[in-house]
Design an enzyme around this catalytic site. Sequence first.
Site, PDB file in Angstrom:
ATOM      1  N   GLU A   1       5.874   4.641   7.514  1.00 24.69           N
ATOM      2  CA  GLU A   1       5.464   5.899   6.881  1.00 24.69           C
ATOM      3  C   GLU A   1       6.194   7.117   7.429  1.00 24.69           C
ATOM      4  O   GLU A   1       6.052   7.470   8.604  1.00 24.69           O
ATOM      5  CB  GLU A   1       3.967   6.112   7.085  1.00 24.69           C
ATOM      6  CG  GLU A   1       3.130   5.258   6.150  1.00 24.69           C
ATOM      7  CD  GLU A   1       1.645   5.368   6.450  1.00 24.69           C
ATOM      8  OE1 GLU A   1       1.273   5.995   7.465  1.00 24.69           O
ATOM      9  OE2 GLU A   1       0.863   4.823   5.652  1.00 24.69           O
TER      10      GLU A   1
ATOM     11  N   THR B   1       0.334  -3.742  12.469  1.00 20.74           N
ATOM     12  CA  THR B   1      -0.622  -3.741  11.374  1.00 20.74           C
ATOM     13  C   THR B   1       0.037  -4.149  10.092  1.00 20.74           C
ATOM     14  O   THR B   1       0.943  -3.484   9.623  1.00 20.74           O
ATOM     15  CB  THR B   1      -1.177  -2.348  11.129  1.00 20.74           C
ATOM     16  OG1 THR B   1      -1.840  -1.965  12.280  1.00 20.74           O
ATOM     17  CG2 THR B   1      -2.149  -2.378   9.966  1.00 20.74           C
TER      18      THR B   1
ATOM     19  N   THR C   1       0.880  -1.179   0.000  1.00 15.43           N
ATOM     20  CA  THR C   1       0.000   0.000   0.000  1.00 15.43           C
ATOM     21  C   THR C   1       0.916   1.227   0.000  1.00 15.43           C
ATOM     22  O   THR C   1       1.347   1.662  -1.051  1.00 15.43           O
ATOM     23  CB  THR C   1      -0.966   0.001   1.202  1.00 15.43           C
ATOM     24  OG1 THR C   1      -0.228  -0.206   2.402  1.00 15.43           O
ATOM     25  CG2 THR C   1      -2.007  -1.092   1.041  1.00 15.43           C
TER      26      THR C   1
END
Lengths: 383, 383
Positions: free
Chosen positions: B259, B179, B146
Amino acid sequence: MSVTAAQGFTATGIKAGIKASGNKDLAMVRNNGPRFDAAAVFTSNRICAAPVTWSRQVLADGRVDAVVLNSGGANACTGPEGFADTHHTAEKVGEALDIAPGDVVVCSTGLIGVRLPMEALLAGIDTAAAALSADGGTDAAEAIMTTDTHPKQVTRTVEGWTIGGMAKGAGMLAPGLATMLVVITTDAVVPAGQLQPALRESTRLTFDRLDSDGCMSTNDTVLAMASGASGITPDADAFQRALTEVCHELGQLLLGDAEGASHDIAVRVVNAASEADALEVGRSITASNLFKCAIFGNDPNWGRVLSALGTTGAAYEPDGVDVSFNGVMVCRGGAIGEPRELVDLHPRQVDVLVDLHAGSVEATVWTNDLTYDYVKENAEYSS
Amino acid sequence: MSVTAAQGFTATGIKAGIKASGNKDLAMVRNNGPRFDAAAVFTSNRICAAPVTWSRQVLADGRVDAVVLNSGGANACTGPEGFADTHHTAEKVGEALDIAPGDVVVCSTGLIGVRLPMEALLAGIDTAAAALSADGGTDAAEAIMTTDTHPKQVTRTVEGWTIGGMAKGAGMLAPGLATMLVVITTDAVVPAGQLQPALRESTRLTFDRLDSDGCMSTNDTVLAMASGASGITPDADAFQRALTEVCHELGQLLLGDAEGASHDIAVRVVNAASEADALEVGRSITASNLFKCAIFGNDPNWGRVLSALGTTGAAYEPDGVDVSFNGVMVCRGGAIGEPRELVDLHPRQVDVLVDLHAGSVEATVWTNDLTYDYVKENAEYSS
């Protein structure tokens, strides 16, 4: 006016040379009586600063004659030498005001792990003692500022008696007790034995539910002093209400000035099975960095609300939860509700409503968004 | 290679048109036997996605023939319709591969609260089934990305048998289970009854101790499949060790690609009274936004480490704690140690050592710093 709005109090704020910036950095508030009732709530952090350790002892007998507060250094994690610094500070105040050092509360705020410049601080105490005045409240509120952008003061007058307060705090605002220094004064007659539970209840409903960044400080102190100078013994409920209002308004001022924030967020959890459930859910959401980033991006990202909710043990059914942002129910029954595009998150105030459909209790927790400026302030400056 | 490194597995990753970007978005991994032992660990979030609910049922009998994974949509909080979408997905895979739909694990990742484009997904399953190959591991690892900037793959070969794995995940990395989606394959002979506790133990020591941003996802899945194709039954300890190594390396790849991060931080807590204490302390520090901002600013702010430590219930004496940053003991005995200036935090890797002096147990928790880019990615893009 704040801490000098109530009769019986004098205060001041001066430049003692503690802060490198040269701004005001030393505040003093004196209770001139006739009564000297006091109560306080301190950080629940086990690593607490020397002034907290000292002040807890001072409060043991419920009497406080004066409080001295410095910005420019937290005097936390400074070992036995740091505690001695706090002790000398209280002794110096006692000497300057001719009161017992054991009735002097000391508060410090600023960088952890650095000794205070004691020579400047002790000299400043003499200057401050001489400058105390009945209209020194605003000077005191300015002298306790760190990254605050403005002084924070609130007053409330009810049937002949007054409560006033000042607060500082713009980061490390977290559950357990928002990180801050707060001094509240009143001229009502309120014995220490009543003042302590009243203050505890008011902070439970206000500062304890403020969670700006999830970090709990080593120096949090909320001090209340009652001079009895109005001669009026207030109705207990009326006093509790006024005290909670003053705490609430001070808390909202802290929220509105939180480091780098662009939104003030109220997460209201309704129809919970218990207050503990409502608070657990509210805190789980206000602690989510992803949720806080989404609000900064003006994105009503209800998936991040549900992700946070799912980590709690509160009573609810996953397919029975509704979530609204600013009045638009974007999540209904745990699934897709109204279109996100209907939500306008540009105003500073954001209201998130979480309906658990599991009972009839509600609670609100307040937080801020997570912004570039929050990161900037906390990456570039030690605190 | 990763998931196709072990004998008995084929895989692929294709562009099914689920992602708006047009990148690969559908992966499939098939176990061709002779054995079909499987184990999985799922998110502990109570709000879990439809594919997690489905896959839990699939794992009940310890047999999995294939897993299909899509990026471009989490299929979480999508109600009964979303569950039906997952069910149809498994049925379609069953039909395409001529296996029982009840032996097909489904994983989804992407935005919460949005339905999947089922037409594209179902058509993609036919394409993927036809494209399965013994060297499709890298394509599969690419298709599950992603916000990952690169595919994440690890393999380990030990005495004739092999373990390989792929992972995706760059945000919402949190305790309980980071996650992510992870698929691990092995050609060792490991019955499901042994594979499940082994996987649980390996994830406990690795992914569970990775806390990038404190947020727990609705879709976390770690799936392990054993084909037995090597014909070798490994020594239980050797298998456990290799599985933990694969999980650890995949976890470190996730950490290194989190991120917006500019530092990978290992918080090692030593001389704790118990593993639970060491973990509680480690997690309290890795959850502190102020600490994470300080690391971004290359500031060895040990006061923020102690503030976090103070919120825990672990056994320690406040004046008996040492804290080192990259080998420099900046806090000794809960107070001022070596000068902060001696610490160089410019390298990406940061090692924080907390010595509780309260026992002999240690544990490490990993996290990242809190940066402008983290805020940017999570404010500008829904996820």
